[in-house]
Design a protein around this motif. Structure first.
Motif, mmCIF file in Angstrom:
data_model
loop_
_atom_site.group_PDB
_atom_site.id
_atom_site.type_symbol
_atom_site.label_atom_id
_atom_site.label_comp_id
_atom_site.label_asym_id
_atom_site.label_seq_id
_atom_site.Cartn_x
_atom_site.Cartn_y
_atom_site.Cartn_z
ATOM 1 N N LEU A 327 38.554 -23.974 43.050
ATOM 2 C CA LEU A 327 38.317 -22.722 43.757
ATOM 3 C C LEU A 327 38.719 -21.596 42.816
ATOM 4 C CD1 LEU A 327 39.883 -23.541 47.268
ATOM 5 C CD2 LEU A 327 37.659 -24.218 46.337
ATOM 6 N N ALA A 372 35.042 -25.655 48.857
ATOM 7 C CA ALA A 372 35.992 -26.270 49.779
ATOM 8 C C ALA A 372 35.271 -27.043 50.871
ATOM 9 C CB ALA A 372 36.900 -25.195 50.388
ATOM 10 N N LEU A 432 40.749 -20.992 51.290
ATOM 11 C CA LEU A 432 41.896 -21.621 51.945
ATOM 12 C C LEU A 432 41.907 -21.322 53.448
ATOM 13 C CD1 LEU A 432 44.743 -20.998 49.343
ATOM 14 C CD2 LEU A 432 43.210 -22.961 49.569
ATOM 15 N N ALA A 554 46.086 -28.235 48.066
ATOM 16 C CA ALA A 554 45.642 -27.114 47.230
ATOM 17 C C ALA A 554 46.839 -26.573 46.462
ATOM 18 C CB ALA A 554 45.019 -26.008 48.075
ATOM 19 N N GLY A 556 47.707 -23.813 43.194
ATOM 20 C CA GLY A 556 47.090 -22.826 42.323
ATOM 21 C C GLY A 556 47.961 -21.622 42.065
ATOM 22 N N ALA A 572 42.539 -22.171 41.864
ATOM 23 C CA ALA A 572 43.272 -23.247 42.526
ATOM 24 C C ALA A 572 42.511 -24.550 42.394
ATOM 25 C CB ALA A 572 43.491 -22.921 44.010
ATOM 26 N N LEU A 574 41.747 -27.910 44.545
ATOM 27 C CA LEU A 574 41.771 -28.527 45.861
ATOM 28 C C LEU A 574 41.503 -30.019 45.674
ATOM 29 C CD1 LEU A 574 41.869 -28.455 48.936
ATOM 30 C CD2 LEU A 574 39.431 -27.849 48.922
#
Length: 645
Positions: A327, A372, A432, A554, A556, A572, A574
């Motif tokens: 992400l 995601a 998120l 996750a 990050g 980030a 995931l």
């Protein structure tokens, strides 16, 4: 030879420009002018190494995947302590044969960075192409000396979203700014350390003593992930999109080597004056015991600690093989300065075009929400890194040098328009928030700066309405390196508690046995007695983590706040892994009980339940915080808008 004099971290700089800093800028705008950024800047386009599988690191990953019978192509290891975090980076530098790509918000000129960057220089000397991309907010005073890397053969260095004004000191730079409020406010917060496009480290850490357990006065509690395999190609694509962007300025366009020499000499004169004053006062910790290039905040013990770290054994590092997605925010999240565009700028706005054999899908950029959603649903179309047969990364034809001329791609290469390439409708934090909507049983969030906006609060309320247990660990006022940021969080505490959100605030003094669990002392062979800063130094939460239903993890650079959502760029990983999530939860559950205050609402007001086994009484005011600090929070807190914290 690069000289990196150390920097005192008695009061570590927060990991983002703060509200008070913004106030200084507003004042400065009325006091002084500034020179504009350079124009007609030449930015040669380059891309990640095109054949990671041909490097020793890539071959190691492939061999381990086969030996371990992995179903997924990418492997991950949580780096929960400074020993693991530092030694993993040393190992990547030592193992790199083709390229090293470093992207950071801050690199501090201190003992930890000195050893690491000297290793990077040694890699460049043996032929490794090095690219360093650094946000420009902290590159003042002693830290400006990090820019010397740009003048080392085989190393390129660019500053993202640079600021104008003098680099002699942070205050001096602020006084040199005029009309640059939005530029100062929006920063590149990404953290990447990539070797040969085959292995990478990403997470919350910047580079500096306080991030690696080596500061005597206070250390950050942080978390990184070591990633291996095709997922690293997605991280490299992210790096390339920032490196080749018009917002990235080569260091040589901003400062000369002579100017850095002059600044270094000024620092040495100031350091010598401090040495003499301390010696004259009969100080027992006189800095004149140190080598002349070391600043007054460094000690021989700090240097000894960091040089005692050994590179990680990558062949024996335990990996969890899992599906994952990157992400990442687009560089366009930060407004561009079109005046700075120079030769090759049209291409710089777009990512490097696909090289021979690369598919169109491999070059596509997916939004954080789409990436995601695809990972949650089990789709293999986004991201391709879940598959062992993932398409190769986008590269330029000049694979041996990974560099193209500033005139851009070959004539037949497709080229996206700036508008199409840079359009972004959602952010890492939005991704998120979407994941929160998927939670059915349990949601755990660790965010050092936690200032939820309306959509975040709505996500928490919806989760609680579905019966989801929601737990949040953030800094206490005493452990927060930016107390004013605590004001925004404190405003939201009553409403969050009323929803049924469980709030935990980190105790600023962690017992040694728990430092590994939260990432202060070494793991991967570390533990309470690991090499690192010991004793009663203050612990400050800096980890950024979210676990959904014990299966989605996750990690990050992002915080759960409006700054990360709307202003800073973030990245980030995931990871869909029950095993990795379980490992993290086991450590965090213990930490929540034994090293955090639990905030509860009572008829008499808020109460902080003391950590188990701490011997501390419960508190009815911000625990461990001094009366002046609490008073400052009450006076300044109401004046600080959430989006600037």
């Amino acid at each position: 030879m690069l000289s990196l004099p150390s920097l005192s971290l008695t009061l570590p700089l927060r990991a983002r420009p703060g509200w008070l800093g913004m106030a200084l800028v507003v004042v400065a705008m009325a006091l002084a002018g500034c020179a504009g950024l350079p124009k007609d800047v030449d930015r040669p386009v380059s891309a990640a190494w095109s054949a990671p599988g041909d490097t020793p690191l890539g071959q190691l990953v492939a061999a381990r995947r086969v030996t371990e019978g992995a179903r997924h192509a990418s492997g991950f290891a949580l780096l929960s302590g400074p020993q693991a975090a530092y030694s993993s980076r040393l190992a990547l530098v030592d193992a790199a044969q083709k390229t090293l790509d470093l992207q950071y918000y801050a690199i501090h000129a201190d003992a930890s960075s000195e050893r690491l960057l000297l290793s990077v220089m040694a890699a460049a000397q043996r032929g490794v192409r090095v690219r360093v991309l650094l946000d420009d907010f902290h590159s003042t005073g002693r830290d400006a000396q990090v820019m010397r890397l740009a003048f080392v053969p085989n190393i390129e260095m660019r500053m993202f979203n640079p600021l104008t004004g003098a680099r002699g000191s942070p205050i001096g730079r602020m006084l040199g700014l005029l009309g640059d409020f939005s530029r100062v406010q929006q920063r590149m917060h990404n953290k990447l350390f990539i070797a040969d496009n085959a292995m990478a480290v990403t997470g919350g850490r910047n580079l500096g003593d306080a991030y690696f357990g080596n500061a005597d006065s206070g250390n950050f509690v942080d978390l990184d992930v070591l990633a291996a395999g095709p997922i690293v190609r997605d991280l490299s694509r992210s790096f390339d999109s920032y490196w080749n962007n018009e917002r990235a300025y080569p260091v040589q366009s901003l400062i000369t080597q002579g100017e850095l020499d002059h600044l270094r000499d000024s620092i040495r004169v100031a350091d010598e004056g401090r040495r003499r004053r301390v010696a004259g006062q009969g100080g027992t910790n006189a800095p004149d015991r140190l080598p002349p290039d070391m600043g007054p905040g460094s000690t021989a013990a700090q240097r000894a600690r960091i040089w005692n770290y050994e590179p990680m054994d990558l062949e024996r590092t335990p990996f969890v093989w899992a599906a994952a997605a990157v992400l990442v925010d687009q560089p366009a999240k930060i407004p561009a300065d079109s005046a700075g565009m120079g030769n090759g700028a049209a291409l710089a706005l777009a990512a490097p075009p696909p090289g021979p054999g690369a598919s169109a899908a491999a070059g596509a950029t997916h939004s954080p929400k789409a990436a995601a959603a695809a990972l949650v649903s089990g789709s293999r179309t986004i991201p391709a890194a879940d598959s062992a047969a993932a398409s190769p990364p986008r590269t330029l034809p000049a694979a041996d040098s990974a560099t193209a001329s500033s005139n851009g791609a070959p004539p037949d290469s497709p080229r996206a328009s700036p508008e199409a390439t840079e359009a972004q409708t959602d952010t890492v934090v939005d991704g998120l928030l979407q994941l929160m909507g998927q939670a059915r049983r349990d949601l755990l969030i660790i965010s050092p700066y936690f200032v939820p906006g309306p959509d975040m609060e709505a996500a928490f309320a919806a989760a609680r309405a579905r019966g989801v247990r929601v737990r949040v660990l953030t800094n206490s006022l005493a452990s927060n390196d930016a107390p004013i940021a605590h004001a925004g969080y404190a405003r939201h505490r009553p409403q969050l508690l009323a929803m049924g959100v469980e709030l935990y605030e980190m105790h600023s003094e962690l017992p040694g046995v728990l430092r590994g669990a939260l990432g202060v002392s070494g793991s991967m062979g570390g533990g309470a007695g690991a090499v690192g800063s010991q004793g009663s130094s203050r612990a400050m939460l800096h980890s950024k983590l979210m676990i959904v239903d014990g299966r989605l993890l996750a990690v990050g650079s992002m915080n759960l706040d409006m700054r990360s959502q709307r202003q800073n760029t973030e990245v980030a990983l995931l990871i869909r892994s029950t095993e990795l999530s379980r490992r993290a939860l086991t450590q965090i559950d213990t930490a929540l009980k034994e090293s955090a205050w639990q905030v509860q609402a009572t008829d008499q007001g808020l109460r902080w339940r003391a950590p188990e086994g701490s011997g501390l009484p419960d508190a009815t005011t911000e625990p461990d915080a001094s009366a002046p600090l609490r008073l400052m929070l009450q006076l300044l807190g109401p004046l600080a808008p959430d989006h600037l914290l």
